[in-house]
Design a protein around this motif. Sequence first.
Motif, PDB file in Angstrom:
ATOM      1  N   ALA A  32     -17.730  -2.329   0.899  1.00  0.00           N
ATOM      2  CA  ALA A  32     -19.084  -2.896   0.917  1.00  0.00           C
ATOM      3  C   ALA A  32     -19.556  -3.039  -0.525  1.00  0.00           C
ATOM      4  N   VAL A  33     -19.798  -4.280  -0.932  1.00  0.00           N
ATOM      5  CA  VAL A  33     -20.256  -4.533  -2.299  1.00  0.00           C
ATOM      6  C   VAL A  33     -21.775  -4.470  -2.298  1.00  0.00           C
ATOM      7  N   THR A  34     -22.302  -3.446  -2.970  1.00  0.00           N
ATOM      8  CA  THR A  34     -23.725  -3.145  -2.868  1.00  0.00           C
ATOM      9  C   THR A  34     -24.511  -3.566  -4.103  1.00  0.00           C
ATOM     10  N   LYS A  35     -23.925  -4.416  -4.935  1.00  0.00           N
ATOM     11  CA  LYS A  35     -24.558  -4.760  -6.217  1.00  0.00           C
ATOM     12  C   LYS A  35     -25.921  -5.439  -6.081  1.00  0.00           C
ATOM     13  N   TYR A  36     -26.158  -6.130  -4.964  1.00  0.00           N
ATOM     14  CA  TYR A  36     -27.439  -6.841  -4.810  1.00  0.00           C
ATOM     15  C   TYR A  36     -28.495  -5.986  -4.116  1.00  0.00           C
ATOM     16  N   VAL A  37     -28.102  -4.840  -3.593  1.00  0.00           N
ATOM     17  CA  VAL A  37     -29.024  -4.144  -2.684  1.00  0.00           C
ATOM     18  C   VAL A  37     -29.383  -2.741  -3.186  1.00  0.00           C
ATOM     19  N   GLU A  55     -19.193  -1.546  -6.753  1.00  0.00           N
ATOM     20  CA  GLU A  55     -20.249  -1.991  -7.668  1.00  0.00           C
ATOM     21  C   GLU A  55     -19.585  -2.677  -8.852  1.00  0.00           C
ATOM     22  N   ASN A  56     -20.287  -3.647  -9.428  1.00  0.00           N
ATOM     23  CA  ASN A  56     -19.673  -4.390 -10.537  1.00  0.00           C
ATOM     24  C   ASN A  56     -20.303  -4.085 -11.895  1.00  0.00           C
ATOM     25  N   ARG A  57     -21.295  -3.182 -11.914  1.00  0.00           N
ATOM     26  CA  ARG A  57     -21.877  -2.805 -13.203  1.00  0.00           C
ATOM     27  C   ARG A  57     -22.035  -1.295 -13.259  1.00  0.00           C
ATOM     28  N   PHE A  76     -14.882   0.373  -8.672  1.00  0.00           N
ATOM     29  CA  PHE A  76     -15.506  -0.446  -9.711  1.00  0.00           C
ATOM     30  C   PHE A  76     -14.812  -1.802  -9.694  1.00  0.00           C
ATOM     31  N   ILE A  77     -15.599  -2.856  -9.406  1.00  0.00           N
ATOM     32  CA  ILE A  77     -14.974  -4.164  -9.172  1.00  0.00           C
ATOM     33  C   ILE A  77     -15.309  -5.205 -10.227  1.00  0.00           C
ATOM     34  N   GLY A  78     -16.143  -4.848 -11.205  1.00  0.00           N
ATOM     35  CA  GLY A  78     -16.584  -5.870 -12.160  1.00  0.00           C
ATOM     36  C   GLY A  78     -15.875  -5.772 -13.494  1.00  0.00           C
ATOM     37  N   LEU A 155      -2.998  -5.471  -7.056  1.00  0.00           N
ATOM     38  CA  LEU A 155      -3.526  -6.600  -7.817  1.00  0.00           C
ATOM     39  C   LEU A 155      -4.829  -7.082  -7.184  1.00  0.00           C
ATOM     40  N   MET A 156      -5.677  -7.666  -8.018  1.00  0.00           N
ATOM     41  CA  MET A 156      -6.965  -8.170  -7.539  1.00  0.00           C
ATOM     42  C   MET A 156      -7.199  -9.572  -8.075  1.00  0.00           C
ATOM     43  N   THR A 157      -7.826 -10.413  -7.265  1.00  0.00           N
ATOM     44  CA  THR A 157      -8.266 -11.700  -7.803  1.00  0.00           C
ATOM     45  C   THR A 157      -9.597 -12.120  -7.198  1.00  0.00           C
ATOM     46  N   MET A 158     -10.287 -12.976  -7.929  1.00  0.00           N
ATOM     47  CA  MET A 158     -11.461 -13.672  -7.414  1.00  0.00           C
ATOM     48  C   MET A 158     -10.998 -15.109  -7.160  1.00  0.00           C
ATOM     49  N   ALA A 159     -11.110 -15.560  -5.937  1.00  0.00           N
ATOM     50  CA  ALA A 159     -10.698 -16.927  -5.614  1.00  0.00           C
ATOM     51  C   ALA A 159     -11.706 -17.906  -6.206  1.00  0.00           C
ATOM     52  N   GLY A 198     -10.552 -11.635  -1.267  1.00  0.00           N
ATOM     53  CA  GLY A 198     -11.390 -12.011  -0.130  1.00  0.00           C
ATOM     54  C   GLY A 198     -12.782 -11.434  -0.279  1.00  0.00           C
ATOM     55  N   MET A 199     -13.780 -12.304  -0.154  1.00  0.00           N
ATOM     56  CA  MET A 199     -15.185 -11.915  -0.228  1.00  0.00           C
ATOM     57  C   MET A 199     -15.886 -12.487   1.017  1.00  0.00           C
ATOM     58  N   SER A 200     -17.215 -12.493   1.005  1.00  0.00           N
ATOM     59  CA  SER A 200     -17.942 -12.885   2.231  1.00  0.00           C
ATOM     60  C   SER A 200     -17.458 -14.202   2.830  1.00  0.00           C
ATOM     61  N   ASN A 201     -17.203 -15.183   1.975  1.00  0.00           N
ATOM     62  CA  ASN A 201     -16.920 -16.512   2.530  1.00  0.00           C
ATOM     63  C   ASN A 201     -15.431 -16.775   2.784  1.00  0.00           C
ATOM     64  N   VAL A 214     -10.776  -5.990   1.217  1.00  0.00           N
ATOM     65  CA  VAL A 214     -11.697  -7.116   1.112  1.00  0.00           C
ATOM     66  C   VAL A 214     -13.016  -6.597   0.549  1.00  0.00           C
ATOM     67  N   ARG A 215     -13.591  -7.360  -0.357  1.00  0.00           N
ATOM     68  CA  ARG A 215     -14.820  -6.934  -1.043  1.00  0.00           C
ATOM     69  C   ARG A 215     -15.971  -7.784  -0.517  1.00  0.00           C
ATOM     70  N   ILE A 216     -16.779  -7.176   0.363  1.00  0.00           N
ATOM     71  CA  ILE A 216     -17.777  -7.972   1.069  1.00  0.00           C
ATOM     72  C   ILE A 216     -19.195  -7.499   0.748  1.00  0.00           C
ATOM     73  N   GLY A 217     -19.967  -8.399   0.146  1.00  0.00           N
ATOM     74  CA  GLY A 217     -21.363  -8.089  -0.182  1.00  0.00           C
ATOM     75  C   GLY A 217     -22.293  -8.750   0.806  1.00  0.00           C
ATOM     76  N   THR A 218     -22.584 -10.009   0.549  1.00  0.00           N
ATOM     77  CA  THR A 218     -23.593 -10.760   1.315  1.00  0.00           C
ATOM     78  C   THR A 218     -23.447 -10.623   2.838  1.00  0.00           C
ATOM     79  N   ALA A 219     -22.272 -10.815   3.358  1.00  0.00           N
ATOM     80  CA  ALA A 219     -22.098 -10.842   4.812  1.00  0.00           C
ATOM     81  C   ALA A 219     -22.227  -9.448   5.444  1.00  0.00           C
TER      82      ALA A 219
HETATM   83  C1  PLP Z   1     -20.200  -9.735  -5.828  1.00  0.00           C
HETATM   84  C2  PLP Z   1     -18.764  -9.539  -5.716  1.00  0.00           C
HETATM   85  C3  PLP Z   1     -18.140  -9.564  -4.469  1.00  0.00           C
HETATM   86  C4  PLP Z   1     -18.867  -9.804  -3.158  1.00  0.00           C
HETATM   87  O1  PLP Z   1     -19.386 -11.090  -3.067  1.00  0.00           O
HETATM   88  P1  PLP Z   1     -20.006 -11.648  -1.708  1.00  0.00           P
HETATM   89  O2  PLP Z   1     -19.780 -13.106  -1.782  1.00  0.00           O
HETATM   90  O3  PLP Z   1     -21.459 -11.286  -1.735  1.00  0.00           O
HETATM   91  O4  PLP Z   1     -19.303 -11.016  -0.572  1.00  0.00           O
HETATM   92  C5  PLP Z   1     -16.770  -9.355  -4.428  1.00  0.00           C
HETATM   93  N1  PLP Z   1     -16.050  -9.130  -5.556  1.00  0.00           N
HETATM   94  C6  PLP Z   1     -16.623  -9.106  -6.771  1.00  0.00           C
HETATM   95  C7  PLP Z   1     -15.765  -8.837  -7.960  1.00  0.00           C
HETATM   96  C8  PLP Z   1     -17.991  -9.305  -6.894  1.00  0.00           C
HETATM   97  O5  PLP Z   1     -18.548  -9.280  -8.122  1.00  0.00           O
END
Ligand code: PLP
Length: 225
Positions: A32-37, A55-57, A76-78, A155-159, A198-201, A214-219
């Motif tokens: 659960a990515v809680t950076k916005y909440v 968290e990313n910060r 730590f994901i950021g 390994l990790m990636t942001m699509a 993999g993230m929310s979308n 999977v790193r899911i924030g918004t959803a």
């Molecule tokens: C914010 C963030 C996410 C989650 O993003 P959502 O689209 O809100 O699910 C996943 N990974 C990283 C590295 C992020 O910074």
Amino acid sequence: MRVADNLEQIQQNINRACLKVNRNPEEIKVIAVTKYVTTERAAEALEAGVTNLGENRDEGLLTKWEVLKDKPVWHFIGTLQTRKVKNIIDKVEYIHSLDRISLAEEINKRAGNKIKCLVQVNVSKEESKHGLRSNEVIDFVKNLEPYENIIVAGLMTMAPYTDDESTLRSCFRKLRDLRNQVKELQLDYAPCEELSMGMSNDYIMAIEEGATMVRIGTALVGEDG
Ligand SMILES: *Cc1c(COP(=O)(O)O)cnc(C)c1O
């Protein structure tokens, strides 16, 4: 939306995706990515049955850590600045953003015990994204050998930010192939079992392509509160 309802929906999607590609849903960690909440919302996620928080910060992580302490497993994901390593190092179990030797050196120096790191890869080669280029990953992992506190857990990636399914799937597949290549090196310090993608979308597709985290924030927790 209650986190519990979101989690149930996400878990159903995960189960369906796993069924489709013949995987065991228990292989998949939902972070659960809680950076916005708020911390309260993060606590609600734990109540709902989430066990991994991301968290990313460093500020966000420290604020929530003060209250939640070791209840969750922290990720730590950021992007991690070298000078901030000391603030988070004794609180997190995983760092998803290892992308340079100077960072490995600092993590190794500050860590009191072995720490699980994921090497961040910029598979899509977008200028704005952090991470190693795919063709740099193998040498980078080999060069981590001297750092005894670093475990290369995966390994990790942001699509890329797109709805285009073939672009996303190709990105996830490339990361999986790379993960397999690292695994095949059979280095003691680099079991490299995890694929954080993999993230929310796009988490459903990511799971179909082999994601284990999977790193899911918004959803899951939303983005405001
Ligand atoms: C914010 C963030 C996410 C989650 O993003 P959502 O689209 O809100 O699910 C996943 N990974 C990283 C590295 C992020 O910074």
